[in-house]
Design a protein around this motif. Structure first.
Motif, PDB file in Angstrom:
ATOM      1  N   GLN A 181       1.863   1.677  -3.807  1.00  0.00           N
ATOM      2  CA  GLN A 181       1.057   2.307  -4.006  1.00  0.00           C
ATOM      3  C   GLN A 181       0.773   3.296  -4.078  1.00  0.00           C
ATOM      4  O   GLN A 181       0.525   4.022  -5.244  1.00  0.00           O
ATOM      5  CB  GLN A 181      -0.135   1.326  -3.855  1.00  0.00           C
ATOM      6  CG  GLN A 181      -1.437   1.471  -4.587  1.00  0.00           C
ATOM      7  CD  GLN A 181      -2.970   0.640  -4.313  1.00  0.00           C
ATOM      8  OE1 GLN A 181      -3.093   0.683  -3.255  1.00  0.00           O
ATOM      9  NE2 GLN A 181      -3.392  -0.168  -5.299  1.00  0.00           N
ATOM     10  N   THR A 182       0.716   4.106  -3.342  1.00  0.00           N
ATOM     11  CA  THR A 182       0.532   5.585  -2.519  1.00  0.00           C
ATOM     12  C   THR A 182       1.530   6.615  -3.527  1.00  0.00           C
ATOM     13  O   THR A 182       0.974   7.435  -3.851  1.00  0.00           O
ATOM     14  CB  THR A 182       0.022   5.425  -1.495  1.00  0.00           C
ATOM     15  OG1 THR A 182      -0.405   4.589  -0.320  1.00  0.00           O
ATOM     16  CG2 THR A 182      -0.243   7.543  -0.882  1.00  0.00           C
ATOM     17  N   TYR A 216       0.805  -1.141   0.108  1.00  0.00           N
ATOM     18  CA  TYR A 216      -0.080  -0.189  -0.242  1.00  0.00           C
ATOM     19  C   TYR A 216       0.873   1.256   0.075  1.00  0.00           C
ATOM     20  O   TYR A 216       0.607   2.651  -1.070  1.00  0.00           O
ATOM     21  CB  TYR A 216      -0.831   0.315   1.163  1.00  0.00           C
ATOM     22  CG  TYR A 216      -2.391  -0.849   0.530  1.00  0.00           C
ATOM     23  CD1 TYR A 216      -2.875  -0.916  -0.298  1.00  0.00           C
ATOM     24  CD2 TYR A 216      -3.080  -1.121   1.790  1.00  0.00           C
ATOM     25  CE1 TYR A 216      -3.837  -1.775  -0.768  1.00  0.00           C
ATOM     26  CE2 TYR A 216      -4.319  -1.926   1.588  1.00  0.00           C
ATOM     27  CZ  TYR A 216      -4.674  -2.550   0.253  1.00  0.00           C
ATOM     28  OH  TYR A 216      -5.922  -2.684  -0.002  1.00  0.00           O
ATOM     29  N   ILE A 221       3.167   5.294  -5.786  1.00  0.00           N
ATOM     30  CA  ILE A 221       2.842   5.393  -7.028  1.00  0.00           C
ATOM     31  C   ILE A 221       1.877   6.345  -7.718  1.00  0.00           C
ATOM     32  O   ILE A 221       1.992   7.359  -8.825  1.00  0.00           O
ATOM     33  CB  ILE A 221       2.670   4.355  -8.127  1.00  0.00           C
ATOM     34  CG1 ILE A 221       4.454   3.552  -7.650  1.00  0.00           C
ATOM     35  CG2 ILE A 221       2.772   3.917  -9.268  1.00  0.00           C
ATOM     36  CD1 ILE A 221       4.480   2.019  -7.967  1.00  0.00           C
ATOM     37  N   LYS A 222       0.848   6.035  -6.622  1.00  0.00           N
ATOM     38  CA  LYS A 222      -0.394   6.776  -7.770  1.00  0.00           C
ATOM     39  C   LYS A 222       0.048   9.045  -7.554  1.00  0.00           C
ATOM     40  O   LYS A 222      -0.426   8.829  -8.137  1.00  0.00           O
ATOM     41  CB  LYS A 222      -1.394   6.619  -6.832  1.00  0.00           C
ATOM     42  CG  LYS A 222      -2.405   5.686  -6.531  1.00  0.00           C
ATOM     43  CD  LYS A 222      -3.874   5.251  -6.604  1.00  0.00           C
ATOM     44  CE  LYS A 222      -4.317   3.880  -6.741  1.00  0.00           C
ATOM     45  NZ  LYS A 222      -5.008   3.609  -5.890  1.00  0.00           N
ATOM     46  N   THR A 223       1.264   9.162  -6.276  1.00  0.00           N
ATOM     47  CA  THR A 223       1.062  10.761  -5.965  1.00  0.00           C
ATOM     48  C   THR A 223       2.107  11.182  -6.852  1.00  0.00           C
ATOM     49  O   THR A 223       1.989  11.698  -7.359  1.00  0.00           O
ATOM     50  CB  THR A 223       2.493  10.492  -4.811  1.00  0.00           C
ATOM     51  OG1 THR A 223       1.259   9.797  -4.151  1.00  0.00           O
ATOM     52  CG2 THR A 223       2.142  11.894  -4.323  1.00  0.00           C
ATOM     53  N   LYS A 224       3.083  10.023  -7.725  1.00  0.00           N
ATOM     54  CA  LYS A 224       4.149  10.158  -8.420  1.00  0.00           C
ATOM     55  C   LYS A 224       3.203  10.810 -10.431  1.00  0.00           C
ATOM     56  O   LYS A 224       3.514  11.676 -10.697  1.00  0.00           O
ATOM     57  CB  LYS A 224       5.182   9.610  -9.171  1.00  0.00           C
ATOM     58  CG  LYS A 224       6.163   9.409  -7.718  1.00  0.00           C
ATOM     59  CD  LYS A 224       7.461   9.046  -8.341  1.00  0.00           C
ATOM     60  CE  LYS A 224       8.575   9.792  -7.545  1.00  0.00           C
ATOM     61  NZ  LYS A 224       9.106   8.497  -6.994  1.00  0.00           N
ATOM     62  N   ILE A 225       2.226   9.616 -10.841  1.00  0.00           N
ATOM     63  CA  ILE A 225       1.260   9.937 -11.188  1.00  0.00           C
ATOM     64  C   ILE A 225       0.590  11.015 -11.668  1.00  0.00           C
ATOM     65  O   ILE A 225       0.653  11.634 -12.465  1.00  0.00           O
ATOM     66  CB  ILE A 225       0.463   8.591 -11.884  1.00  0.00           C
ATOM     67  CG1 ILE A 225       1.441   7.002 -11.959  1.00  0.00           C
ATOM     68  CG2 ILE A 225      -1.017   8.801 -12.453  1.00  0.00           C
ATOM     69  CD1 ILE A 225       0.441   5.916 -11.885  1.00  0.00           C
ATOM     70  N   THR A 226      -0.064  11.287 -10.425  1.00  0.00           N
ATOM     71  CA  THR A 226      -0.807  13.076 -10.297  1.00  0.00           C
ATOM     72  C   THR A 226       0.051  13.876 -11.121  1.00  0.00           C
ATOM     73  O   THR A 226      -0.587  15.018 -11.838  1.00  0.00           O
ATOM     74  CB  THR A 226      -0.880  12.504  -8.707  1.00  0.00           C
ATOM     75  OG1 THR A 226      -1.810  11.595  -8.225  1.00  0.00           O
ATOM     76  CG2 THR A 226      -2.519  13.884  -9.186  1.00  0.00           C
TER      77      THR A 226
END
Ligand SMILES: [Zn+2]
Length: 130
Positions: free
Chosen positions: A79-80, A76, A82-87
């Protein structure tokens, strides 16, 4: 047919995030071995797949559940991140900096040239190009 499968799976663990990750791992391994060009090494990818089959049909549900929880504890946060990087990569209007004083993330508008940034949390000042 479907009922039979249901009956067979009754009391068995089934699929979870750890199993999905192992399947992805198997794909990654076989992809890499194809890239390197050593087909024999491809057999390594069957190891995670073996675990997936074992876990899916396992009757020791509490143990499989505990394994998955352990996996999620590590997964998790990744995942968080990676999600922040994408955003942030998708955000064309702002730039993100880390405050040197307190480590907080600061968002500043892009395309303003050299600006002085003051951290709203700890009042540390620094100059950045945006
Ligand atoms: Zn700060």
């Amino acid at each position: 047919m479907f009922n039979r499968l249901k009956q067979f799976m009754y009391g068995r663990y089934g699929s979870d995030q750890l199993s999905m990750a192992l399947i992805i791992l198997a794909f990654v391994i076989s992809f890499i071995t194809i890239l390197i060009g050593i087909p024999f090494l491809n057999l390594i990818s069957y190891i995670p797949l073996g675990f997936v089959i074992f876990r899916t049909f396992s009757r020791n549900i509490s143990k499989r559940y505990a394994e998955n929880q352990k996996f999620l504890k590590y997964y998790y946060p990744i995942q968080t991140k990676i999600k922040t990087k994408i955003t942030r990569a998708k955000d064309k209007n702002n730039k993100y900096y880390k405050c040197k004083g307190c480590g907080a993330t600061l968002r500043v508008p892009k395309g303003k040239g050299r600006i002085d940034i003051t951290c709203p949390k700890c009042r540390t000042k620094f100059t950045k190009r945006t």
